[in-house]
Design a protein around this motif. Structure first.
Motif, PDB file in Angstrom:
ATOM      1  N   GLU A   1      -4.728 -11.185  16.019  1.00 33.42           N
ATOM      2  CA  GLU A   1      -6.140 -11.129  16.354  1.00 33.42           C
ATOM      3  C   GLU A   1      -6.698  -9.744  16.116  1.00 33.42           C
ATOM      4  OE1 GLU A   1      -6.222 -12.602  20.403  1.00 33.42           O
ATOM      5  OE2 GLU A   1      -7.806 -13.927  19.799  1.00 33.42           O
ATOM      6  N   GLY A   2      -5.885  -8.751  16.484  1.00 35.84           N
ATOM      7  CA  GLY A   2      -6.336  -7.365  16.291  1.00 35.84           C
ATOM      8  C   GLY A   2      -6.481  -7.048  14.826  1.00 35.84           C
ATOM      9  N   GLY A   3      -5.540  -7.542  14.007  1.00 34.08           N
ATOM     10  CA  GLY A   3      -5.595  -7.300  12.570  1.00 34.08           C
ATOM     11  C   GLY A   3      -6.832  -7.953  11.982  1.00 34.08           C
ATOM     12  N   GLY A   4      -7.221  -9.129  12.457  1.00 31.18           N
ATOM     13  CA  GLY A   4      -8.402  -9.833  11.954  1.00 31.18           C
ATOM     14  C   GLY A   4      -9.663  -9.066  12.289  1.00 31.18           C
ATOM     15  N   GLY A   5      -9.728  -8.495  13.470  1.00 32.47           N
ATOM     16  CA  GLY A   5     -10.895  -7.711  13.886  1.00 32.47           C
ATOM     17  C   GLY A   5     -11.011  -6.435  13.084  1.00 32.47           C
ATOM     18  N   GLU A   6      -9.835  -5.834  12.854  1.00 31.91           N
ATOM     19  CA  GLU A   6      -9.849  -4.605  12.049  1.00 31.91           C
ATOM     20  C   GLU A   6     -10.269  -4.916  10.623  1.00 31.91           C
ATOM     21  OE1 GLU A   6      -6.061  -2.659  12.260  1.00 31.91           O
ATOM     22  OE2 GLU A   6      -6.219  -2.338  14.414  1.00 31.91           O
ATOM     23  N   GLY A   7      -9.852  -6.072  10.124  1.00 30.10           N
ATOM     24  CA  GLY A   7     -10.219  -6.479   8.755  1.00 30.10           C
ATOM     25  C   GLY A   7     -11.729  -6.652   8.640  1.00 30.10           C
ATOM     26  N   ARG A   8     -12.305  -7.312   9.677  1.00 24.54           N
ATOM     27  CA  ARG A   8     -13.769  -7.489   9.665  1.00 24.54           C
ATOM     28  C   ARG A   8     -14.475  -6.158   9.765  1.00 24.54           C
ATOM     29  NH1 ARG A   8     -13.536 -11.619  14.000  1.00 24.54           N
ATOM     30  NH2 ARG A   8     -12.477 -13.288  12.929  1.00 24.54           N
ATOM     31  N   GLN A   9     -13.959  -5.297  10.607  1.00 23.28           N
ATOM     32  CA  GLN A   9     -14.557  -3.970  10.774  1.00 23.28           C
ATOM     33  C   GLN A   9     -14.463  -3.194   9.459  1.00 23.28           C
ATOM     34  OE1 GLN A   9     -12.812  -1.640  13.911  1.00 23.28           O
ATOM     35  NE2 GLN A   9     -14.434  -0.102  13.836  1.00 23.28           N
ATOM     36  N   LEU A  10     -13.313  -3.329   8.790  1.00 23.88           N
ATOM     37  CA  LEU A  10     -13.130  -2.647   7.507  1.00 23.88           C
ATOM     38  C   LEU A  10     -14.101  -3.213   6.471  1.00 23.88           C
ATOM     39  CD1 LEU A  10     -11.489  -0.570   5.914  1.00 23.88           C
ATOM     40  CD2 LEU A  10      -9.850  -2.383   5.372  1.00 23.88           C
ATOM     41  N   GLN A  11     -14.269  -4.535   6.480  1.00 22.85           N
ATOM     42  CA  GLN A  11     -15.212  -5.149   5.544  1.00 22.85           C
ATOM     43  C   GLN A  11     -16.645  -4.692   5.838  1.00 22.85           C
ATOM     44  OE1 GLN A  11     -14.598  -9.369   5.912  1.00 22.85           O
ATOM     45  NE2 GLN A  11     -13.016  -9.424   4.317  1.00 22.85           N
TER      46      GLN A  11
END
Length: 123
Positions: free
Chosen positions: A8-18
């Motif tokens: 879940e944390g990786g998904g949030g970071e991915g969205r933040q990175l995007q």
């Protein structure tokens, strides 16, 4: 449990990175648009300056032609004045000669009249 959180944390970071990448892309696009607008503005200014120089060259050319015309008129006036002075000198000399001829003719007429009067007076 730990893997789920990490996922879940990786998904949030991915969205933040995007989101950050999208913001960076939008910023880059704005900067490019501003630069393009600046370049267009500079191009217009250069074209305006070019037109000004073309107009200036045309004016200089026209003034050069006018100056040439003025110079030609001055030269023509000077030549005409010189001819006029020569003609005045000739006219003055001619008028003096004519006066002398008129005086001589008057004297001859007076002498002839005097001779006729004396001839009549003697007879």
């Amino acid at each position: 449990g730990g893997l789920g959180e990490g996922g879940e944390g990786g998904g949030g970071e991915g969205r933040q990175l995007q989101t950050q990448q999208l913001q960076a892309l939008q910023t880059n696009e704005r900067e490019m648009a501003e630069r393009e607008a600046g370049i267009t503005s500079i191009q217009r200014a250069v074209n305006d300056v070019s037109e000004i120089f073309q107009d200036l060259a045309l004016l200089v050319n026209e003034q050069g032609t006018q100056i040439d015309n003025i110079q030609t008129n001055i030269e023509t006036a000077a030549a005409s004045t010189t001819r006029g002075v020569r003609e005045l000198v000739r006219a003055d000399a001619s008028q003096r000669r004519q006066r002398k001829r008129t005086c001589c003719l008057m004297m001859c007429v007076l002498v002839i009249i005097l001779i006729i009067v004396l001839a009549i007076a003697i007879h």
